[in-house]
Scaffold this motif. Structure first.
Motif, PDB file in Angstrom:
ATOM      1  N   CYS A 240       0.870  -1.176   0.000  1.00 20.83           N
ATOM      2  CA  CYS A 240       0.000   0.000   0.000  1.00 20.83           C
ATOM      3  C   CYS A 240       0.912   1.233   0.000  1.00 20.83           C
ATOM      4  O   CYS A 240       1.814   1.335   0.831  1.00 20.83           O
TER       5      CYS A 240
ATOM      6  N   PHE B  10      -4.268   0.725  -2.919  1.00 30.49           N
ATOM      7  CA  PHE B  10      -4.355   1.001  -1.489  1.00 30.49           C
ATOM      8  C   PHE B  10      -5.031  -0.156  -0.778  1.00 30.49           C
ATOM      9  O   PHE B  10      -5.758  -0.928  -1.378  1.00 30.49           O
ATOM     10  N   CYS B  11      -4.825  -0.242   0.540  1.00 29.98           N
ATOM     11  CA  CYS B  11      -5.430  -1.335   1.304  1.00 29.98           C
ATOM     12  C   CYS B  11      -6.843  -0.990   1.767  1.00 29.98           C
ATOM     13  O   CYS B  11      -7.615  -1.879   2.090  1.00 29.98           O
TER      14      CYS B  11
END
Length: 59
Positions: free
Chosen positions: A7, A25-26
């Motif tokens: 991320c 992104f996480c």
């Protein structure tokens, strides 16, 4: 084996697949943090300064 990336915001390992709607992104939170950094101009893209149109009129 699925591709795994870090991320960009927190560094957590994230599977790069269609199941992850926030990729790379996480989470939504990390995505928003990154967007905020761009809005605050913490990131820049290098490039030449634009030409000043007033300089062209003087010639």
């Amino acid at each position: 084996m699925p591709t795994v990336v870090d991320c960009p915001t927190c560094g957590k390992k994230v599977e790069w697949s269609e199941k992850n709607k926030y990729r790379p992104f996480c989470s939504e939170r990390c995505k928003q943090i990154d967007l905020g950094a761009w809005a605050e101009e913490k990131y820049t893209i290098p490039g030449a300064a634009p030409a000043d149109p007033l300089d062209e009129e003087k010639q």
